[in-house]
Design a protein around this motif. Structure first.
Motif, PDB file in Angstrom:
ATOM      1  N   UNK A 159       0.865  -1.178   0.000  1.00 41.79           N
ATOM      2  CA  UNK A 159       0.000   0.000   0.000  1.00 41.79           C
ATOM      3  C   UNK A 159       0.900   1.225   0.000  1.00 41.79           C
ATOM      4  N   UNK A 160       0.502   2.261  -0.721  1.00 44.04           N
ATOM      5  CA  UNK A 160       1.368   3.434  -0.837  1.00 44.04           C
ATOM      6  C   UNK A 160       1.611   4.119   0.502  1.00 44.04           C
ATOM      7  N   UNK A 161       0.657   4.039   1.432  1.00 46.48           N
ATOM      8  CA  UNK A 161       0.863   4.694   2.732  1.00 46.48           C
ATOM      9  C   UNK A 161       1.953   4.007   3.557  1.00 46.48           C
ATOM     10  N   UNK A 162       2.358   2.813   3.131  1.00 46.17           N
ATOM     11  CA  UNK A 162       3.395   2.077   3.854  1.00 46.17           C
ATOM     12  C   UNK A 162       4.751   2.137   3.152  1.00 46.17           C
ATOM     13  N   UNK A 163       4.932   3.097   2.271  1.00 41.63           N
ATOM     14  CA  UNK A 163       6.216   3.224   1.575  1.00 41.63           C
ATOM     15  C   UNK A 163       7.363   3.404   2.562  1.00 41.63           C
ATOM     16  N   UNK A 164       7.133   4.170   3.623  1.00 42.50           N
ATOM     17  CA  UNK A 164       8.197   4.396   4.615  1.00 42.50           C
ATOM     18  C   UNK A 164       8.530   3.109   5.361  1.00 42.50           C
ATOM     19  N   UNK A 165       7.542   2.234   5.549  1.00 46.44           N
ATOM     20  CA  UNK A 165       7.781   0.957   6.230  1.00 46.44           C
ATOM     21  C   UNK A 165       8.630   0.035   5.366  1.00 46.44           C
ATOM     22  N   UNK A 166       8.398   0.048   4.070  1.00 38.81           N
ATOM     23  CA  UNK A 166       9.213  -0.770   3.181  1.00 38.81           C
ATOM     24  C   UNK A 166      10.654  -0.249   3.160  1.00 38.81           C
ATOM     25  N   UNK A 167      10.792   1.070   3.168  1.00 40.36           N
ATOM     26  CA  UNK A 167      12.125   1.677   3.177  1.00 40.36           C
ATOM     27  C   UNK A 167      12.873   1.315   4.465  1.00 40.36           C
ATOM     28  N   UNK A 168      12.185   1.452   5.604  1.00 36.79           N
ATOM     29  CA  UNK A 168      12.822   1.131   6.892  1.00 36.79           C
ATOM     30  C   UNK A 168      13.148  -0.350   6.981  1.00 36.79           C
ATOM     31  N   UNK A 169      12.260  -1.195   6.453  1.00 36.44           N
ATOM     32  CA  UNK A 169      12.512  -2.637   6.461  1.00 36.44           C
ATOM     33  C   UNK A 169      13.768  -2.992   5.686  1.00 36.44           C
ATOM     34  N   UNK A 170      13.950  -2.342   4.541  1.00 39.04           N
ATOM     35  CA  UNK A 170      15.159  -2.594   3.749  1.00 39.04           C
ATOM     36  C   UNK A 170      16.404  -2.118   4.483  1.00 39.04           C
ATOM     37  N   UNK A 171      16.295  -0.977   5.170  1.00 44.58           N
ATOM     38  CA  UNK A 171      17.437  -0.456   5.922  1.00 44.58           C
ATOM     39  C   UNK A 171      17.827  -1.405   7.056  1.00 44.58           C
ATOM     40  N   UNK A 172      16.826  -2.029   7.685  1.00 46.56           N
ATOM     41  CA  UNK A 172      17.074  -2.937   8.804  1.00 46.56           C
ATOM     42  C   UNK A 172      17.262  -4.388   8.366  1.00 46.56           C
ATOM     43  N   UNK A 173      17.051  -4.661   7.060  1.00 48.22           N
ATOM     44  CA  UNK A 173      17.118  -6.030   6.534  1.00 48.22           C
ATOM     45  C   UNK A 173      16.170  -6.937   7.324  1.00 48.22           C
ATOM     46  N   UNK A 174      14.933  -6.450   7.501  1.00 50.63           N
ATOM     47  CA  UNK A 174      13.940  -7.162   8.313  1.00 50.63           C
ATOM     48  C   UNK A 174      12.834  -7.725   7.415  1.00 50.63           C
ATOM     49  N   UNK A 175      12.814  -9.036   7.169  1.00 51.90           N
ATOM     50  CA  UNK A 175      11.765  -9.629   6.338  1.00 51.90           C
ATOM     51  C   UNK A 175      10.382  -9.462   6.968  1.00 51.90           C
ATOM     52  N   UNK A 176       9.381  -9.481   6.128  1.00 53.93           N
ATOM     53  CA  UNK A 176       7.999  -9.324   6.595  1.00 53.93           C
ATOM     54  C   UNK A 176       7.671 -10.340   7.674  1.00 53.93           C
TER      55      UNK A 176
END
Length: 207
Positions: A159-176
């Motif tokens: 969802x577009x409102x979660x773009x920041x969550x995807x970015x932070x997840x990539x920074x932390x290397x944290x899988x869903x």
């Protein structure tokens, strides 16, 4: 070896991007937008509706006057246009259990962050009740679908409102699936989650 798009653990079918994609809520950026965006409430079961009604008096003062009016008129849930039971909403979007407060995240104060009144009440009770909030909310960005044969499908929703969550997840290397360890375990059990981790490790080795 190519990673299959759909995996199966027990009676649960899940999309492989739950393992391969990364995600971590960033409330400093989104301020809890997922609770107030969209055109329907959160999916709930009849059991969850009963659990919500049990704590309704306890969370009532945390709800807005508009939310209280909606609940008085139609209850804590309604049937949406797809025939699913969902939490009642205010003004066509806000969940009735939305409340706002300042929140400390990593030492920073997030002003007027959208919170869940049900979850806040459960945290105050220090685990005395097994119910925290609808599992559909706790599992997001995973969405669950139940089939007539008893099989459960899990999909990763972007969802577009979660773009920041995807970015932070990539920074932390944290899988869903690791971000959602607690609700996935609560929903399907420790043994199922352990099997999920084993499958994830195999997939990671394929990459």
């Amino acid at each position: 070896m190519q990673i299959p798009p759909i995996l199966q653990i027990g009676n649960v079918l899940l999309s492989s991007d739950i393992i391969t994609e990364e995600f971590c809520c960033d409330l400093e950026v989104c301020h809890g937008a997922c609770c107030v965006e969209g055109d329907a409430g959160a999916p709930v079961t009849l059991e969850e509706i009963a659990q919500i009604e049990e704590v309704l008096d306890d969370v009532w003062s945390d709800l807005s006057a508009s939310a209280q009016t909606v609940i008085d008129r139609q209850g804590v849930a309604y049937t949406d246009r797809d025939g699913d039971l969902v939490t009642s909403i205010v003004g066509g979007k806000d969940c009735v259990f939305t409340c706002y407060d300042n929140l400390q995240v990593d030492g920073h104060t997030v002003s007027q962050c959208c919170l869940c009144a049900l979850e806040r009440h459960a945290r105050r009770q220090a685990g005395s009740s097994p119910f925290i909030k609808p599992i559909s909310c706790a599992l997001y960005p995973i969405r669950e679908k139940r089939f007539s044969d008893g099989t459960i499908g899990l999909n990763y929703h972007q969802w577009d409102v979660c773009a920041s969550a995807r970015k932070k997840g990539r920074e932390l290397h944290l899988p869903v699936y690791k971000f959602l360890k607690e609700p996935l375990t609560r929903r399907f059990g420790e043994q199922w989650y352990h099997e999920l981790c084993e499958v994830a490790e195999q997939i990671t080795n394929y990459k």
